[in-house]
Each structure stands twice: as structure tokens, then as C-alpha cells.
Design an enzyme around this catalytic site. Structure first.
Site, short mmCIF file in Angstrom:
data_model
loop_
_atom_site.label_atom_id
_atom_site.label_comp_id
_atom_site.label_asym_id
_atom_site.label_seq_id
_atom_site.Cartn_x
_atom_site.Cartn_y
_atom_site.Cartn_z
N GLY A 1 0.78 -1.17 -0.01
CA GLY A 1 -0.08 -0.04 0.08
C GLY A 1 0.84 1.47 0.04
N SER A 2 1.84 1.22 -0.67
CA SER A 2 2.83 2.41 -0.78
C SER A 2 2.11 3.61 -1.44
CB SER A 2 4.23 2.31 -1.07
OG SER A 2 4.25 1.95 -2.37
N LYS B 1 -16.79 -14.92 -7.68
CA LYS B 1 -16.38 -13.66 -7.82
C LYS B 1 -17.39 -12.79 -7.87
CE LYS B 1 -12.77 -12.02 -10.22
NZ LYS B 1 -11.69 -11.55 -11.19
N MET C 1 -4.32 -6.80 -6.87
CA MET C 1 -3.92 -8.16 -7.82
C MET C 1 -4.98 -9.09 -8.09
SD MET C 1 -1.13 -6.72 -8.42
CE MET C 1 0.42 -7.00 -8.68
N ARG C 2 -6.16 -8.60 -8.94
CA ARG C 2 -7.19 -9.42 -9.18
C ARG C 2 -7.96 -8.84 -10.30
NH1 ARG C 2 -9.21 -13.15 -6.26
NH2 ARG C 2 -7.85 -12.91 -4.58
N ILE D 1 -10.93 -7.20 -12.26
CA ILE D 1 -12.39 -6.84 -12.04
C ILE D 1 -13.43 -7.63 -12.91
CG2 ILE D 1 -13.68 -4.78 -12.17
CD1 ILE D 1 -11.63 -4.65 -10.09
N ASN E 1 -6.41 2.11 -13.02
CA ASN E 1 -5.48 1.34 -12.70
C ASN E 1 -4.01 2.17 -12.90
OD1 ASN E 1 -4.06 -1.13 -11.33
ND2 ASN E 1 -3.90 -1.85 -13.69
N HIS F 1 0.15 0.66 -13.31
CA HIS F 1 1.05 -0.46 -13.72
C HIS F 1 2.39 -0.06 -13.81
CE1 HIS F 1 1.59 -4.61 -14.98
NE2 HIS F 1 2.39 -4.10 -15.90
C1 GAR Z 1 2.67 -0.98 -7.42
O1 GAR Z 1 3.80 -0.72 -8.10
C2 GAR Z 1 1.83 -1.10 -8.92
O2 GAR Z 1 1.99 -0.40 -9.81
C3 GAR Z 1 1.79 -2.54 -8.94
O3 GAR Z 1 1.62 -3.08 -7.70
C4 GAR Z 1 2.40 -2.30 -6.84
C5 GAR Z 1 1.65 -2.17 -5.46
O4 GAR Z 1 2.67 -1.55 -4.79
N1 GAR Z 1 0.51 -3.07 -9.83
C6 GAR Z 1 0.51 -3.87 -10.74
O5 GAR Z 1 1.37 -4.61 -10.77
C7 GAR Z 1 -0.75 -4.19 -11.26
N2 GAR Z 1 -0.92 -5.17 -12.46
P1 GAR Z 1 1.86 -0.78 -3.49
O6 GAR Z 1 1.26 -1.93 -2.56
O7 GAR Z 1 3.36 -0.57 -2.60
O8 GAR Z 1 1.32 0.24 -3.57
#
Ligand code: GAR
Length: 200
Positions: free
Chosen positions: A12-13, A65, A90-91, A93, A107, A109
Site C-alpha cells: 500500500g505505498s 467472484k 492483484m485481481r 475486475i 489502474n 501498472h
Molecule cells: C505498484 O507498483 C503497482 O504499480 C503494481 O503493484 C504495486 C503495488 O505497490 N500493480 C500492478 O502490478 C498491477 N498489475 P504498493 O502496494 O506499494 O502500492
């Protein structure tokens, strides 16, 4: 003011960067709910600390789901949510949520989409010996990291780049870019997707 919900599965940063931007007045909208599909994820502690309401669930507790998404839709409607913000959710929709919120789900990425979609985009870029990677923010459709692109920003991959150093550079970019794009989306008249206003 508009209301938005963040969906996250991990540390969750990005969620934290969004919370901080709301506190600093850089996002002028209400962060009304965190939805998390991983009980025990650190993002839930961050939400509790920031006093943001949470809905934490285990997908295994639901037959399908559609069942957990129906529950989520009810919660979102209760809170008049205008925009769903995926931040490390990471799921995929499913149709139940998409039908209600299509054009109002975004989103982030950690790659220059359409390159390196799915899990471990950073590892994929390193394995491919790419010279550039980056960050993409896009609207969500039924695919995996597909959907119309709102913005992309590049990050250079150096010769001696490690997974840790690349992740740090990408996340630093994410933490600035996501709040500023969210402010734009949440303060314009219509948060519904309009292809003509998208810039790559
Ligand atoms: C983030 O870097 C985001 O871009 C990626 O997960 C990380 C979550 O980090 N998302 C994906 O890969 C989506 N396909 P966080 O929990 O520290 O925010």
C-alpha cells in the site's frame, strides 16, 4: 466533492501516497473506502492508522467472484463512490463491478503498457533486457492491464539495474503521478471515460 475508493492487495505505498495527498489538499475529494482482498496486508494497517473505513475480505469465503463483487457494489453505492482507484489490487475486475462502474475504474501498472502486463512487470522488463520501463495509468476493462491509457511516464533501466533499484525508481514516480492524475480525474465535471481527452 467527489468520493473515491482505493482497492489494494499489498503493502500500500501508493495508497499511502494518496492518503498523504488528500491530507495535504493536493487531492480535493473524499477517500471514502479501502477495499482489500488480502486479510493481513499491510495496506489495512495504513488505512486504520489514517482512519479510512475498510472492507477486507477473503475471496475464498465466497462461492464466486460475482458474490463478493455484489457485496462491494453495495458498499460503493452506499458511499456514493464516483471513482474506483486500483493501487496494487492483484485481481481482475469481473463483470459485476465493471457493469456498474465501467469508465470509472483506473489502474496503475509498473511498466509502459502494452509492454509487460500482468504480474512482476519489473522482473519481466529486466529479463527482457529492456532499456526503458515506466509507469502507466489507464482505465480498466475486462482484460489484464488493458484498457485506454491515460498517461505513461518513462523510467530508464541502467546497465547495472537491480530489481530493487528499478522498483524504487518506478515507485517514486508512481507516488507523484497517481495523486496528480487522480486530482485531475476527480475534479473535472464528469469522471466518466472520454477517449478524446486521453493523452498518451
Ligand atoms: C505498484 O507498483 C503497482 O504499480 C503494481 O503493484 C504495486 C503495488 O505497490 N500493480 C500492478 O502490478 C498491477 N498489475 P504498493 O502496494 O506499494 O502500492
Amino acid at each position: 466533492m467527489k468520493n473515491f475508493a482505493v482497492f489494494a492487495s499489498g503493502s500500500g505505498s501508493n495508497f499511502q501516497a494518496i492518503v498523504d495527498a488528500v491530507k495535504a489538499g493536493e487531492i480535493t475529494a473524499n477517500l471514502s473506502l479501502l477495499v482489500c482482498d488480502k486479510p493481513g496486508a499491510y495496506v489495512v494497517q495504513r488505512a486504520n492508522q489514517a482512519r479510512i473505513p475498510t472492507f477486507v475480505f477473503n475471496p475464498k469465503d465466497y462461492p464466486t467472484k460475482a458474490d463478493f463483487e455484489k457485496e462491494i457494489v453495495m458498499l460503493l453505492k452506499d458511499r456514493n463512490i464516483d471513482l474506483i482507484v486500483l493501487a496494487g489490487y492483484m485481481r481482475l475486475i469481473g463483470p459485476t463491478l465493471l457493469k456498474e462502474y465501467e469508465g470509472r475504474i483506473v489502474n496503475i501498472h509498473p511498466s509502459l503498457l502494452p509492454d509487460f502486463p500482468g504480474k512482476d512487470a519489473i522482473g519481466q522488463a529486466l529479463a527482457a533486457k529492456a532499456k526503458w520501463s515506466g509507469v502507466t495509468i489507464h482505465y480498466v476493462d475486462e482484460g489484464m492491464d488493458t484498457g485506454p491509457i491515460i498517461v505513461r511516464e518513462r523510467v530508464r533501466i541502467e546497465e547495472n539495474e537491480t530489481r530493487e533499484s528499478l522498483q524504487k525508481k518506478i515507485q517514486e514516480k508512481e507516488h507523484k503521478l497517481y495523486p496528480s492524475i487522480l486530482q485531475m480525474l476527480l475534479t473535472r465535471e464528469d469522471v466518466n471515460h472520454d477517449k478524446k481527452t486521453c493523452a498518451n
